[in-house]
Structures are given as structure tokens and as C-alpha cells.
Scaffold this motif. Sequence first.
Motif, PDB file in Angstrom:
ATOM      1  N   GLY A   1      -9.971  11.462  -9.370  1.00 10.82           N
ATOM      2  CA  GLY A   1      -9.211  12.672  -9.585  1.00 10.82           C
ATOM      3  C   GLY A   1      -9.956  13.944  -9.236  1.00 10.82           C
ATOM      4  O   GLY A   1      -9.517  15.035  -9.590  1.00 10.82           O
TER       5      GLY A   1
ATOM      6  N   LYS B   1     -11.556  10.861  -4.827  1.00 14.24           N
ATOM      7  CA  LYS B   1     -10.112  10.962  -4.960  1.00 14.24           C
ATOM      8  C   LYS B   1      -9.593  10.023  -6.039  1.00 14.24           C
ATOM      9  O   LYS B   1      -8.681  10.372  -6.794  1.00 14.24           O
ATOM     10  CB  LYS B   1      -9.441  10.648  -3.626  1.00 14.24           C
ATOM     11  CG  LYS B   1      -7.966  11.008  -3.585  1.00 14.24           C
ATOM     12  CD  LYS B   1      -7.278  10.530  -2.314  1.00 14.24           C
ATOM     13  CE  LYS B   1      -7.734  11.292  -1.112  1.00 14.24           C
ATOM     14  NZ  LYS B   1      -6.992  10.888   0.102  1.00 14.24           N
TER      15      LYS B   1
ATOM     16  N   TYR C   1       0.806  -1.214   0.000  1.00 12.83           N
ATOM     17  CA  TYR C   1       0.000   0.000   0.000  1.00 12.83           C
ATOM     18  C   TYR C   1       0.847   1.275   0.000  1.00 12.83           C
ATOM     19  O   TYR C   1       0.516   2.240  -0.679  1.00 12.83           O
ATOM     20  CB  TYR C   1      -0.918  -0.034   1.222  1.00 12.83           C
ATOM     21  CG  TYR C   1      -1.986   1.008   1.264  1.00 12.83           C
ATOM     22  CD1 TYR C   1      -3.190   0.825   0.605  1.00 12.83           C
ATOM     23  CD2 TYR C   1      -1.809   2.174   1.996  1.00 12.83           C
ATOM     24  CE1 TYR C   1      -4.188   1.770   0.659  1.00 12.83           C
ATOM     25  CE2 TYR C   1      -2.805   3.121   2.059  1.00 12.83           C
ATOM     26  CZ  TYR C   1      -3.978   2.928   1.388  1.00 12.83           C
ATOM     27  OH  TYR C   1      -4.961   3.875   1.449  1.00 12.83           O
ATOM     28  N   SER C   2       1.932   1.286   0.747  1.00 12.11           N
ATOM     29  CA  SER C   2       2.738   2.511   0.874  1.00 12.11           C
ATOM     30  C   SER C   2       3.423   2.892  -0.438  1.00 12.11           C
ATOM     31  O   SER C   2       3.762   4.054  -0.633  1.00 12.11           O
ATOM     32  CB  SER C   2       3.774   2.353   1.983  1.00 12.11           C
ATOM     33  OG  SER C   2       4.657   1.295   1.673  1.00 12.11           O
ATOM     34  N   ASN C   3       3.606   1.942  -1.341  1.00 12.97           N
ATOM     35  CA  ASN C   3       4.284   2.235  -2.606  1.00 12.97           C
ATOM     36  C   ASN C   3       3.327   2.670  -3.715  1.00 12.97           C
ATOM     37  O   ASN C   3       3.777   3.035  -4.794  1.00 12.97           O
ATOM     38  CB  ASN C   3       5.067   1.011  -3.081  1.00 12.97           C
ATOM     39  CG  ASN C   3       6.162   0.627  -2.107  1.00 12.97           C
ATOM     40  OD1 ASN C   3       6.766   1.486  -1.471  1.00 12.97           O
ATOM     41  ND2 ASN C   3       6.405  -0.663  -1.974  1.00 12.97           N
ATOM     42  N   TRP C   4       2.048   2.617  -3.473  1.00 15.26           N
ATOM     43  CA  TRP C   4       1.068   2.954  -4.501  1.00 15.26           C
ATOM     44  C   TRP C   4       0.859   4.457  -4.598  1.00 15.26           C
ATOM     45  O   TRP C   4       1.107   5.205  -3.656  1.00 15.26           O
ATOM     46  CB  TRP C   4      -0.276   2.292  -4.203  1.00 15.26           C
ATOM     47  CG  TRP C   4      -0.264   0.801  -4.344  1.00 15.26           C
ATOM     48  CD1 TRP C   4       0.689   0.029  -4.929  1.00 15.26           C
ATOM     49  CD2 TRP C   4      -1.259  -0.096  -3.861  1.00 15.26           C
ATOM     50  NE1 TRP C   4       0.351  -1.295  -4.853  1.00 15.26           N
ATOM     51  CE2 TRP C   4      -0.844  -1.393  -4.199  1.00 15.26           C
ATOM     52  CE3 TRP C   4      -2.443   0.063  -3.183  1.00 15.26           C
ATOM     53  CZ2 TRP C   4      -1.591  -2.515  -3.897  1.00 15.26           C
ATOM     54  CZ3 TRP C   4      -3.195  -1.046  -2.866  1.00 15.26           C
ATOM     55  CH2 TRP C   4      -2.760  -2.326  -3.226  1.00 15.26           C
ATOM     56  N   SER C   5       0.329   4.869  -5.735  1.00 14.72           N
ATOM     57  CA  SER C   5      -0.006   6.281  -5.944  1.00 14.72           C
ATOM     58  C   SER C   5      -1.255   6.621  -5.113  1.00 14.72           C
ATOM     59  O   SER C   5      -2.031   5.731  -4.756  1.00 14.72           O
ATOM     60  CB  SER C   5      -0.280   6.539  -7.422  1.00 14.72           C
ATOM     61  OG  SER C   5      -1.486   5.894  -7.818  1.00 14.72           O
ATOM     62  N   PRO C   6      -1.462   7.912  -4.827  1.00 15.43           N
ATOM     63  CA  PRO C   6      -2.650   8.302  -4.058  1.00 15.43           C
ATOM     64  C   PRO C   6      -3.968   7.889  -4.724  1.00 15.43           C
ATOM     65  O   PRO C   6      -4.918   7.511  -4.033  1.00 15.43           O
ATOM     66  CB  PRO C   6      -2.541   9.821  -3.959  1.00 15.43           C
ATOM     67  CG  PRO C   6      -1.082  10.093  -4.070  1.00 15.43           C
ATOM     68  CD  PRO C   6      -0.560   9.042  -5.002  1.00 15.43           C
ATOM     69  N   LYS C   7      -4.012   7.914  -6.065  1.00 19.81           N
ATOM     70  CA  LYS C   7      -5.241   7.505  -6.758  1.00 19.81           C
ATOM     71  C   LYS C   7      -5.500   6.008  -6.593  1.00 19.81           C
ATOM     72  O   LYS C   7      -6.632   5.582  -6.401  1.00 19.81           O
ATOM     73  CB  LYS C   7      -5.172   7.858  -8.245  1.00 19.81           C
ATOM     74  CG  LYS C   7      -5.401   9.318  -8.533  1.00 19.81           C
ATOM     75  CD  LYS C   7      -5.284   9.595 -10.005  1.00 19.81           C
ATOM     76  CE  LYS C   7      -6.660   9.703 -10.584  1.00 19.81           C
ATOM     77  NZ  LYS C   7      -6.678  10.141 -11.970  1.00 19.81           N
ATOM     78  N   ARG C   8      -4.439   5.225  -6.685  1.00 19.33           N
ATOM     79  CA  ARG C   8      -4.610   3.776  -6.521  1.00 19.33           C
ATOM     80  C   ARG C   8      -4.985   3.430  -5.080  1.00 19.33           C
ATOM     81  O   ARG C   8      -5.807   2.535  -4.849  1.00 19.33           O
ATOM     82  CB  ARG C   8      -3.332   3.043  -6.932  1.00 19.33           C
ATOM     83  CG  ARG C   8      -3.495   1.543  -6.883  1.00 19.33           C
ATOM     84  CD  ARG C   8      -2.364   0.829  -7.521  1.00 19.33           C
ATOM     85  NE  ARG C   8      -2.608  -0.612  -7.474  1.00 19.33           N
ATOM     86  CZ  ARG C   8      -1.745  -1.513  -7.834  1.00 19.33           C
ATOM     87  NH1 ARG C   8      -0.577  -1.146  -8.307  1.00 19.33           N
ATOM     88  NH2 ARG C   8      -2.029  -2.784  -7.743  1.00 19.33           N
ATOM     89  N   LYS C   9      -4.376   4.127  -4.122  1.00 20.52           N
ATOM     90  CA  LYS C   9      -4.747   3.919  -2.719  1.00 20.52           C
ATOM     91  C   LYS C   9      -6.229   4.228  -2.508  1.00 20.52           C
ATOM     92  O   LYS C   9      -6.945   3.470  -1.858  1.00 20.52           O
ATOM     93  CB  LYS C   9      -3.920   4.821  -1.808  1.00 20.52           C
ATOM     94  CG  LYS C   9      -2.493   4.403  -1.621  1.00 20.52           C
ATOM     95  CD  LYS C   9      -1.793   5.385  -0.698  1.00 20.52           C
ATOM     96  CE  LYS C   9      -0.337   5.051  -0.544  1.00 20.52           C
ATOM     97  NZ  LYS C   9       0.374   6.006   0.311  1.00 20.52           N
TER      98      LYS C   9
END
Length: 146
Positions: A143, A140, A60-68
Motif C-alpha cells: 500500500g 504496491k 489475474y484481471s479480476n484481482w485487486s491492484p494490491k493482490r496483483k
Amino acid sequence: MHLIFVMIGVLLYSSISRTIFDTPLLWVVEVSQFMMAAYYLLGGAYSMQLDSHVRMDLFYSNWSPKRKAGTDAFTSIFLVFYLVILLIGAISSTAYAIEYGQKNYSSWAPPLAPIKIIMTFGIFLMLLQAVATFFKDLAKARGETL
């Protein structure tokens, strides 16, 4: 959040009563269990609002904010489903406790309706916060800003 201090006071009073005055109290265990249930059920929605709940952070920490946000929105669907089922059961159980004056099967025998009302209210608040979080995460992920 201050309920934890009340629970500590009750348990401390029980400990002093048992060791110094040699009079064990029957009601302490159940009161502390009721307080703990109220503490975590009423605090669930608040911790979700602050985004302070625990996540498995392996990927989870490596994902982009949109993917999270997309992942959170997807998993929120399951959380909302679970909370709806839990709320239906809580309402049924609370109605039964009120209608029949349900008491706990112990020597103290406290009425269960007050704690069941608090539990139902906590589950309801958690459901409201889960729905709000779902729509926030969905926006989110798309976008959009709220």
C-alpha cells in the motif's frame, strides 16, 4: 528496436543473392540467429520496464491492484533466482569464449565471444529490471507509493 530492420535487410540480401545471382551465402543464417538472440535478450528488460510482457490473464484481471502486485512480487522471486543462475552460466560461457577464442562449428566459423558478451549484458539488464520491479510491486502490495 531497429535491429529487426537490419536483420530483415540481411535476410533480404541473402534471398536476392541466392535467387538472382545464384550465390548462396554461408554467413546469413548465423548472423540472423545472432541478431535475433541480441534482439530478444536486450529487449527483455525493456519490455519488462514498459510492463508489456505477456501474462496468463485468466484470474489475474479480476484481482485487486494490491493482490496483483503481491502475486507479481512473489513470482519475481523465482524470476530473479532463474536470472541469477542464467547470469552465472553466461559469465562462465563468455569467459570461456574469450579465453579460448571459441568459434562456432560451421563452415563460416564466426567467433562466439561478441554474441556471448551481448547475451550476458542482456541477462544482466533483465536481472536489474526484475529486482527493480520486485521492489516496486512489493511497495504496491504493502500500500505504499514510490
